[in-house]
Design a protein around this motif. Sequence first.
Motif, PDB file in Angstrom:
ATOM      1  N   THR A  13       7.542 -15.289  -9.453  1.00 56.28           N
ATOM      2  CA  THR A  13       7.182 -13.871  -9.483  1.00 56.28           C
ATOM      3  C   THR A  13       5.999 -13.635  -8.556  1.00 56.28           C
ATOM      4  O   THR A  13       4.989 -14.339  -8.653  1.00 56.28           O
ATOM      5  CB  THR A  13       6.800 -13.448 -10.907  1.00 56.28           C
ATOM      6  N   PRO A  14       6.079 -12.646  -7.658  1.00 52.45           N
ATOM      7  CA  PRO A  14       4.958 -12.398  -6.742  1.00 52.45           C
ATOM      8  C   PRO A  14       3.770 -11.750  -7.452  1.00 52.45           C
ATOM      9  O   PRO A  14       3.932 -10.943  -8.370  1.00 52.45           O
ATOM     10  CB  PRO A  14       5.549 -11.469  -5.688  1.00 52.45           C
ATOM     11  N   LEU A  15       2.586 -12.122  -7.010  1.00 56.16           N
ATOM     12  CA  LEU A  15       1.336 -11.577  -7.535  1.00 56.16           C
ATOM     13  C   LEU A  15       0.624 -10.803  -6.436  1.00 56.16           C
ATOM     14  O   LEU A  15       0.534 -11.272  -5.299  1.00 56.16           O
ATOM     15  CB  LEU A  15       0.424 -12.705  -8.014  1.00 56.16           C
ATOM     16  N   PHE A  16       0.117  -9.650  -6.800  1.00 50.93           N
ATOM     17  CA  PHE A  16      -0.616  -8.804  -5.856  1.00 50.93           C
ATOM     18  C   PHE A  16      -2.029  -8.619  -6.407  1.00 50.93           C
ATOM     19  O   PHE A  16      -2.220  -7.978  -7.438  1.00 50.93           O
ATOM     20  CB  PHE A  16       0.080  -7.451  -5.690  1.00 50.93           C
ATOM     21  N   VAL A  17      -3.008  -9.219  -5.724  1.00 53.96           N
ATOM     22  CA  VAL A  17      -4.393  -9.178  -6.193  1.00 53.96           C
ATOM     23  C   VAL A  17      -5.077  -8.004  -5.508  1.00 53.96           C
ATOM     24  O   VAL A  17      -5.205  -7.976  -4.275  1.00 53.96           O
ATOM     25  CB  VAL A  17      -5.117 -10.495  -5.872  1.00 53.96           C
ATOM     26  N   ILE A  18      -5.515  -7.047  -6.309  1.00 58.95           N
ATOM     27  CA  ILE A  18      -5.961  -5.760  -5.771  1.00 58.95           C
ATOM     28  C   ILE A  18      -7.393  -5.464  -6.214  1.00 58.95           C
ATOM     29  O   ILE A  18      -7.717  -5.529  -7.399  1.00 58.95           O
ATOM     30  CB  ILE A  18      -5.037  -4.619  -6.259  1.00 58.95           C
ATOM     31  N   GLU A  19      -8.234  -5.117  -5.236  1.00 59.74           N
ATOM     32  CA  GLU A  19      -9.587  -4.659  -5.543  1.00 59.74           C
ATOM     33  C   GLU A  19      -9.562  -3.194  -5.949  1.00 59.74           C
ATOM     34  O   GLU A  19      -8.688  -2.420  -5.525  1.00 59.74           O
ATOM     35  CB  GLU A  19     -10.492  -4.835  -4.333  1.00 59.74           C
ATOM     36  N   GLU A  20     -10.531  -2.798  -6.753  1.00 59.46           N
ATOM     37  CA  GLU A  20     -10.600  -1.408  -7.208  1.00 59.46           C
ATOM     38  C   GLU A  20     -10.642  -0.425  -6.039  1.00 59.46           C
ATOM     39  O   GLU A  20      -9.954   0.602  -6.040  1.00 59.46           O
ATOM     40  CB  GLU A  20     -11.841  -1.208  -8.085  1.00 59.46           C
ATOM     41  N   ALA A  21     -11.423  -0.749  -5.011  1.00 56.76           N
ATOM     42  CA  ALA A  21     -11.586   0.174  -3.882  1.00 56.76           C
ATOM     43  C   ALA A  21     -10.310   0.324  -3.070  1.00 56.76           C
ATOM     44  O   ALA A  21     -10.144   1.327  -2.351  1.00 56.76           O
ATOM     45  CB  ALA A  21     -12.726  -0.297  -2.981  1.00 56.76           C
ATOM     46  N   GLU A  24      -5.922   2.752  -4.553  1.00 57.94           N
ATOM     47  CA  GLU A  24      -5.211   3.991  -4.218  1.00 57.94           C
ATOM     48  C   GLU A  24      -4.349   3.808  -2.973  1.00 57.94           C
ATOM     49  O   GLU A  24      -3.161   4.194  -2.968  1.00 57.94           O
ATOM     50  CB  GLU A  24      -6.211   5.135  -4.009  1.00 57.94           C
ATOM     51  N   ASP A  25      -4.905   3.195  -1.926  1.00 56.06           N
ATOM     52  CA  ASP A  25      -4.131   2.989  -0.702  1.00 56.06           C
ATOM     53  C   ASP A  25      -2.972   2.029  -0.942  1.00 56.06           C
ATOM     54  O   ASP A  25      -1.858   2.242  -0.438  1.00 56.06           O
ATOM     55  CB  ASP A  25      -5.032   2.437   0.404  1.00 56.06           C
ATOM     56  N   TRP A  26      -3.226   0.979  -1.717  1.00 53.49           N
ATOM     57  CA  TRP A  26      -2.158   0.010  -1.979  1.00 53.49           C
ATOM     58  C   TRP A  26      -1.036   0.641  -2.796  1.00 53.49           C
ATOM     59  O   TRP A  26       0.144   0.468  -2.483  1.00 53.49           O
ATOM     60  CB  TRP A  26      -2.730  -1.199  -2.715  1.00 53.49           C
ATOM     61  N   ARG A  27      -1.389   1.411  -3.793  1.00 55.56           N
ATOM     62  CA  ARG A  27      -0.379   2.026  -4.645  1.00 55.56           C
ATOM     63  C   ARG A  27       0.463   3.037  -3.857  1.00 55.56           C
ATOM     64  O   ARG A  27       1.665   3.205  -4.113  1.00 55.56           O
ATOM     65  CB  ARG A  27      -1.052   2.711  -5.834  1.00 55.56           C
ATOM     66  N   ALA A  45      -7.179  -1.857 -11.667  1.00 59.30           N
ATOM     67  CA  ALA A  45      -7.615  -3.009 -10.874  1.00 59.30           C
ATOM     68  C   ALA A  45      -8.944  -3.587 -11.344  1.00 59.30           C
ATOM     69  O   ALA A  45      -9.654  -4.244 -10.578  1.00 59.30           O
ATOM     70  CB  ALA A  45      -7.675  -2.667  -9.381  1.00 59.30           C
ATOM     71  N   ARG A  46      -9.270  -3.342 -12.616  1.00 60.56           N
ATOM     72  CA  ARG A  46     -10.450  -3.995 -13.166  1.00 60.56           C
ATOM     73  C   ARG A  46     -10.242  -5.510 -13.200  1.00 60.56           C
ATOM     74  O   ARG A  46      -9.123  -5.995 -13.308  1.00 60.56           O
ATOM     75  CB  ARG A  46     -10.748  -3.507 -14.588  1.00 60.56           C
ATOM     76  N   LEU A  47     -11.338  -6.238 -13.150  1.00 57.41           N
ATOM     77  CA  LEU A  47     -11.254  -7.695 -13.206  1.00 57.41           C
ATOM     78  C   LEU A  47     -10.488  -8.139 -14.449  1.00 57.41           C
ATOM     79  O   LEU A  47     -10.766  -7.682 -15.556  1.00 57.41           O
ATOM     80  CB  LEU A  47     -12.656  -8.312 -13.251  1.00 57.41           C
ATOM     81  N   GLY A  48      -9.499  -9.004 -14.236  1.00 62.24           N
ATOM     82  CA  GLY A  48      -8.763  -9.566 -15.357  1.00 62.24           C
ATOM     83  C   GLY A  48      -7.539  -8.793 -15.768  1.00 62.24           C
ATOM     84  O   GLY A  48      -6.767  -9.271 -16.606  1.00 62.24           O
ATOM     85  N   GLU A  49      -7.316  -7.608 -15.201  1.00 57.42           N
ATOM     86  CA  GLU A  49      -6.110  -6.844 -15.545  1.00 57.42           C
ATOM     87  C   GLU A  49      -4.871  -7.520 -14.964  1.00 57.42           C
ATOM     88  O   GLU A  49      -4.901  -8.059 -13.846  1.00 57.42           O
ATOM     89  CB  GLU A  49      -6.199  -5.420 -14.998  1.00 57.42           C
TER      90      GLU A  49
END
Length: 461
Positions: A13-21, A24-27, A45-49
Amino acid sequence: MTLGFAAPDLPATPLFVIEEAELEDWRAGLPATQAAWLAETGFSARLGEAQPMPGPGGAVAGVALGYGSAAARTRGRFHLAAAAARLPGGAYRLAEWPEGMALEEEALGWLLAGYRFDRYRKPDPRDPARLQPPEGFDAARIEAIASGEALTRDLINTPAADMGPAALEDAFFALAGRFGAEASAVRGDDLLAQNFPLIHAVGRAGPQPPRLLEMRWGSAGPRLTLVGKGVCFDTGGLNLKPGSSMGLMKKDMGGSATVLGLAQTIMALGLPLRLRVLVPAVENSVSSTSFRPQDILTARNGLTVEVNNTDAEGRLVLADALALAAEEDSDLTVSMATLTGAARVAVGPDIAPFYTDADAAAAALAEAGARVADPVWRMPFHAPYEAMIEPGIADLDNAPAGGFAGSITAALFLRRFAGAARYIHFDIYGWQPKDAPARPKGGVGQGARALLDALPGLLGL
């Protein structure tokens, strides 16, 4: 236990690691159904979500992992490990991650998140979430580090009833056997015959004979000597600890456990060096044969020690082991010990303080600790405090009065036995007081990964 990555040829399963900042652009670049799903489920995108995303037919198309903000990440380490613990079993692969993410740290944290100490309970039947190593990634090295850490944790977590000097010796010899190392032991009264009087004095009251364990591995390269405190349980001796202080004393062999985990990693990686490991294994118990306050003991190297507290026993057993180490040339000698409460008062449970006279070695360790998320902090061999460990009636005092600089005076005491070799001493805690990402409550290694990372520079490997 063995901690490893998922096989690279498994469906994952692919994982997408996303920063909070960047959320919006990634989504905005996702298919509409997935973008709507993330918005509806409140993924921020809080840490650990960790939020699975739907694909065709209800299948999981991937998982969004929160990587928070740079400020939030400064408050911890092993950030993906928190998310890994929330995922169902199966294989996963990193499909996207932020530029500059500490990939080795996060991959190691993922492996360590799978650690379980289940010797005394039914194993967790659930499959772990296993990460596939990214392409070009040195998976074998990270697996070796994780497995060494698992050994350290297992040894510390095992209660003294099952991890006394004999059991520690069994673990020591088993490790040597796995890697073809030479191992030997001096036990009981043979310690006196072979001139290890301090180890004998501390351990003679225990239910199992005290012993000195020695391992040698490697035939070429620089010489590295590791010395680990192996006090399998510490009552305090006749200066009996209160119950509140005795509760964690199964971890008083944490120095030996950390040294053995590091030795396993070194041997598994096949580092081009000559390794020597020394562990004095004892119990500090109370009986008619206990050593006493005001006793004066003569160490292996001839120095006399006035015993002013039988609860300051770790430096005594290490003294004989360090004196033995000093009888051979070594390019670097390192001792690791759960030695003083003063160190914990100074830096807390999360940081491993260390001592060395070599500025270059100190800088290398500090840089390595930051690089591999193994926090260390240099403390001073403060020469003016030498007078504090000189009682007048003997060469040395094992427990200076007054309570000041307890970790420093212990380190100065040990330095008297280390000889001319370049010497580093770690005063570790060896225990994680509460659950944290990749570090469940219980035994934990400290300083070993920093030292491993610094070894090429320290020894010219």
